[in-house]
Design a protein around this motif. Structure first.
Motif, PDB file in Angstrom:
ATOM      1  N   LEU A 194      -8.769   0.521   5.202  1.00 37.71           N
ATOM      2  CA  LEU A 194      -7.460   0.153   5.721  1.00 37.71           C
ATOM      3  C   LEU A 194      -6.727   1.383   6.226  1.00 37.71           C
ATOM      4  O   LEU A 194      -6.831   2.459   5.640  1.00 37.71           O
ATOM      5  N   SER A 195      -5.978   1.212   7.279  1.00 34.09           N
ATOM      6  CA  SER A 195      -5.100   2.283   7.744  1.00 34.09           C
ATOM      7  C   SER A 195      -3.706   2.067   7.153  1.00 34.09           C
ATOM      8  O   SER A 195      -3.403   0.997   6.599  1.00 34.09           O
ATOM      9  N   GLU A 196      -2.867   3.067   7.263  1.00 31.39           N
ATOM     10  CA  GLU A 196      -1.510   2.964   6.721  1.00 31.39           C
ATOM     11  C   GLU A 196      -0.765   1.778   7.312  1.00 31.39           C
ATOM     12  O   GLU A 196      -0.013   1.099   6.616  1.00 31.39           O
ATOM     13  N   ARG A 197      -0.995   1.497   8.570  1.00 29.79           N
ATOM     14  CA  ARG A 197      -0.274   0.419   9.245  1.00 29.79           C
ATOM     15  C   ARG A 197      -0.905  -0.953   8.996  1.00 29.79           C
ATOM     16  O   ARG A 197      -0.371  -1.964   9.449  1.00 29.79           O
ATOM     17  N   GLU A 198      -2.008  -0.989   8.302  1.00 36.35           N
ATOM     18  CA  GLU A 198      -2.618  -2.272   7.933  1.00 36.35           C
ATOM     19  C   GLU A 198      -2.259  -2.691   6.515  1.00 36.35           C
ATOM     20  O   GLU A 198      -2.742  -3.721   6.035  1.00 36.35           O
ATOM     21  N   ILE A 199      -1.402  -1.909   5.858  1.00 38.93           N
ATOM     22  CA  ILE A 199      -0.965  -2.226   4.499  1.00 38.93           C
ATOM     23  C   ILE A 199       0.417  -2.862   4.551  1.00 38.93           C
ATOM     24  O   ILE A 199       1.313  -2.359   5.229  1.00 38.93           O
ATOM     25  N   ALA A 200       0.594  -3.961   3.846  1.00 38.71           N
ATOM     26  CA  ALA A 200       1.895  -4.611   3.742  1.00 38.71           C
ATOM     27  C   ALA A 200       2.413  -4.459   2.321  1.00 38.71           C
ATOM     28  O   ALA A 200       1.668  -4.642   1.358  1.00 38.71           O
ATOM     29  N   VAL A 201       3.667  -4.107   2.177  1.00 42.36           N
ATOM     30  CA  VAL A 201       4.281  -3.925   0.859  1.00 42.36           C
ATOM     31  C   VAL A 201       5.146  -5.142   0.537  1.00 42.36           C
ATOM     32  O   VAL A 201       5.971  -5.557   1.347  1.00 42.36           O
ATOM     33  N   ARG A 202       4.951  -5.687  -0.663  1.00 37.65           N
ATOM     34  CA  ARG A 202       5.743  -6.836  -1.084  1.00 37.65           C
ATOM     35  C   ARG A 202       6.191  -6.633  -2.532  1.00 37.65           C
ATOM     36  O   ARG A 202       5.496  -5.992  -3.324  1.00 37.65           O
ATOM     37  N   ALA A 203       7.328  -7.212  -2.867  1.00 40.15           N
ATOM     38  CA  ALA A 203       7.765  -7.215  -4.260  1.00 40.15           C
ATOM     39  C   ALA A 203       6.834  -8.107  -5.065  1.00 40.15           C
ATOM     40  O   ALA A 203       6.231  -9.050  -4.542  1.00 40.15           O
ATOM     41  N   GLU A 224      10.315   1.814   4.484  1.00 41.70           N
ATOM     42  CA  GLU A 224      11.278   0.723   4.671  1.00 41.70           C
ATOM     43  C   GLU A 224      10.867  -0.511   3.867  1.00 41.70           C
ATOM     44  O   GLU A 224      11.703  -1.180   3.248  1.00 41.70           O
ATOM     45  N   GLN A 225       9.564  -0.796   3.833  1.00 40.52           N
ATOM     46  CA  GLN A 225       9.083  -1.944   3.073  1.00 40.52           C
ATOM     47  C   GLN A 225       9.222  -1.722   1.562  1.00 40.52           C
ATOM     48  O   GLN A 225       9.579  -2.630   0.816  1.00 40.52           O
ATOM     49  N   PHE A 226       8.928  -0.498   1.109  1.00 38.78           N
ATOM     50  CA  PHE A 226       9.070  -0.193  -0.316  1.00 38.78           C
ATOM     51  C   PHE A 226      10.525  -0.338  -0.768  1.00 38.78           C
ATOM     52  O   PHE A 226      10.809  -0.896  -1.834  1.00 38.78           O
ATOM     53  N   LEU A 227      11.444   0.177   0.023  1.00 40.39           N
ATOM     54  CA  LEU A 227      12.855   0.118  -0.343  1.00 40.39           C
ATOM     55  C   LEU A 227      13.349  -1.328  -0.400  1.00 40.39           C
ATOM     56  O   LEU A 227      14.120  -1.698  -1.284  1.00 40.39           O
ATOM     57  N   LYS A 228      12.882  -2.143   0.537  1.00 38.75           N
ATOM     58  CA  LYS A 228      13.263  -3.555   0.539  1.00 38.75           C
ATOM     59  C   LYS A 228      12.710  -4.259  -0.696  1.00 38.75           C
ATOM     60  O   LYS A 228      13.407  -5.070  -1.338  1.00 38.75           O
ATOM     61  N   ALA A 229      11.471  -3.962  -1.062  1.00 40.35           N
ATOM     62  CA  ALA A 229      10.846  -4.598  -2.221  1.00 40.35           C
ATOM     63  C   ALA A 229      11.536  -4.190  -3.520  1.00 40.35           C
ATOM     64  O   ALA A 229      11.564  -4.951  -4.493  1.00 40.35           O
ATOM     65  N   HIS A 230      12.103  -2.991  -3.548  1.00 40.67           N
ATOM     66  CA  HIS A 230      12.712  -2.480  -4.775  1.00 40.67           C
ATOM     67  C   HIS A 230      14.189  -2.829  -4.890  1.00 40.67           C
ATOM     68  O   HIS A 230      14.784  -2.679  -5.963  1.00 40.67           O
ATOM     69  N   SER A 231      14.784  -3.315  -3.839  1.00 38.75           N
ATOM     70  CA  SER A 231      16.232  -3.537  -3.830  1.00 38.75           C
ATOM     71  C   SER A 231      16.649  -4.579  -4.868  1.00 38.75           C
ATOM     72  O   SER A 231      15.917  -5.525  -5.164  1.00 38.75           O
ATOM     73  N   GLY A 232      17.830  -4.371  -5.429  1.00 38.19           N
ATOM     74  CA  GLY A 232      18.387  -5.330  -6.377  1.00 38.19           C
ATOM     75  C   GLY A 232      17.806  -5.276  -7.769  1.00 38.19           C
ATOM     76  O   GLY A 232      18.067  -6.168  -8.588  1.00 38.19           O
ATOM     77  N   ARG A 233      17.060  -4.239  -8.071  1.00 35.27           N
ATOM     78  CA  ARG A 233      16.439  -4.160  -9.389  1.00 35.27           C
ATOM     79  C   ARG A 233      17.275  -3.336 -10.349  1.00 35.27           C
ATOM     80  O   ARG A 233      18.057  -2.487  -9.946  1.00 35.27           O
ATOM     81  N   GLY A 234      17.092  -3.604 -11.630  1.00 36.43           N
ATOM     82  CA  GLY A 234      17.765  -2.838 -12.667  1.00 36.43           C
ATOM     83  C   GLY A 234      16.725  -2.184 -13.559  1.00 36.43           C
ATOM     84  O   GLY A 234      15.525  -2.423 -13.420  1.00 36.43           O
TER      85      GLY A 234
END
Length: 248
Positions: free
Chosen positions: A112-121, A198-208
Motif C-alpha cells: 500500500l502507498s500512503e495515499r491508499e490508506i484510509a484512517v477511520r475512528a 487531516e484524517q487522524f485529527l478528524k478520527a480523534h476529535s471529541g475524545r476525552g
C-alpha cells in the motif's frame, strides 16, 4: 462484514488495560468507567465481550502473540504488505508501515502507498454508547512543589516542546521515511507531505481521556485479569501458566 482479517496488538499490560478501559467507557461513559477501575470493581463481562468480538476478526496466531508484540511495528508492517484489510493502533505506528514500504517494497510488491490508506475512528461498540470516546495522549506535568528558576525552566520546556517550531522539526517528513504521524497537541498545524494528518485529527476529535489518580496503575493490574478472559496464544506458555494459577 467484509470477512477479511484485522490486525491489532492485544498483548501487554498497558495495551490491554487501555483496551479494557476503552470498551468499558463505551458502556458506562468515561467518568463512570474510570471511577469503577480506580475503585477496583469486578471485571465487566460486557466490556470483555466487546474485546472478544474484535479478536474474532484476527487470524490464528496473531493479535495475542507475545513474540509479535515484542517485534515493534510488526502489525503495521504486515498491513502495508496487504496481509490484513484493517490495522488498529496508535497513529504514530503507521510510520513503521510507511518506512517498510520505502525500504523493502518494490513496485511489484503490491504494498500500500500512503495515499491508499484510509484512517477511520474505531467503530462504536454499542449504539447506546455514552460519549465521549476515549483518546490516548501523552502529556507534560510539573510538580506542584516546583518553584523559582526550576519551575520557570520546566514551563519554558513545555512551551517549547508543544510549539509549532518543535512539532515541525520533529514531524516533517525526511524522504523517504515519511511523517511519524504523532498527533500534535494543537490545531491549525500543517505538516508538509503528510496527507493522513487531516484524517487522524478528524478520527480523534471529541475524545476525552482518563484523569483520576492511580488510573494507570489500576489499568495494569486489571490487564492481568482481562488477559485470562481472552483467547491465549498457544505458544504463550507463560500466560497459560499464570492464568491456570489464577483459576486454582
Amino acid at each position: 462484514s467484509r470477512k477479511q482479517d484485522l490486525f491489532v496488538d492485544f498483548k501487554g499490560k498497558s495495551t490491554l488495560g487501555e483496551w479494557y478501559f476503552t470498551a468499558l467507557s463505551s458502556i458506562l461513559g468515561l467518568a463512570s468507567a474510570q471511577q469503577q477501575i480506580v475503585d477496583g470493581s469486578p471485571i465487566n463481562a460486557g466490556a470483555v465481550s466487546y474485546l472478544r468480538s474484535i479478536l474474532a476478526a484476527c487470524p490464528v496466531g496473531y493479535c495475542r502473540s507475545q513474540a509479535l508484540h515484542e517485534n515493534t511495528g510488526f502489525y503495521a508492517r504486515a498491513f502495508i504488505h496487504g496481509q490484513s484489510a484493517v490495522y488498529v493502533g496508535y497513529s504514530e505506528t503507521i510510520y513503521y508501515a510507511l518506512r517498510e514500504a520505502a525500504d523493502n517494497c518494490l513496485p511489484t510488491s503490491n504494498c500500500l502507498s500512503e495515499r491508499e490508506i484510509a484512517v477511520r475512528a474505531l467503530p462504536v461498540f454499542s449504539l447506546d454508547r455514552i460519549a465521549p470516546a476515549v483518546g490516548w495522549v501523552d502529556a507534560f506535568a510539573i510538580d506542584a512543589k516546583l518553584a523559582g528558576r526550576k519551575k520557570d525552566l520546566a514551563i519554558d520546556f513545555a512551551k517549547f516542546a508543544t510549539s509549532e517550531a518543535a512539532y515541525q522539526s520533529i514531524l516533517t517528513p525526511e524522504w523517504p521515511y515519511k511523517s511519524r504521524y504523532l498527533l500534535p497537541a494543537r490545531i491549525g498545524l500543517t505538516i508538509k507531505d503528510a496527507p493522513l494528518y487531516e484524517q487522524f485529527l478528524k478520527a480523534h476529535s471529541g475524545r476525552g481521556t482518563g484523569t483520576l489518580l492511580h488510573l494507570n496503575v489500576r489499568l495494569r493490574d486489571i490487564a492481568n485479569k482481562v488477559t485470562c478472559e481472552l483467547p491465549i496464544d498457544r505458544d504463550d506458555t507463560d500466560t497459560q501458566e499464570a492464568c491456570r494459577a489464577v483459576v486454582k
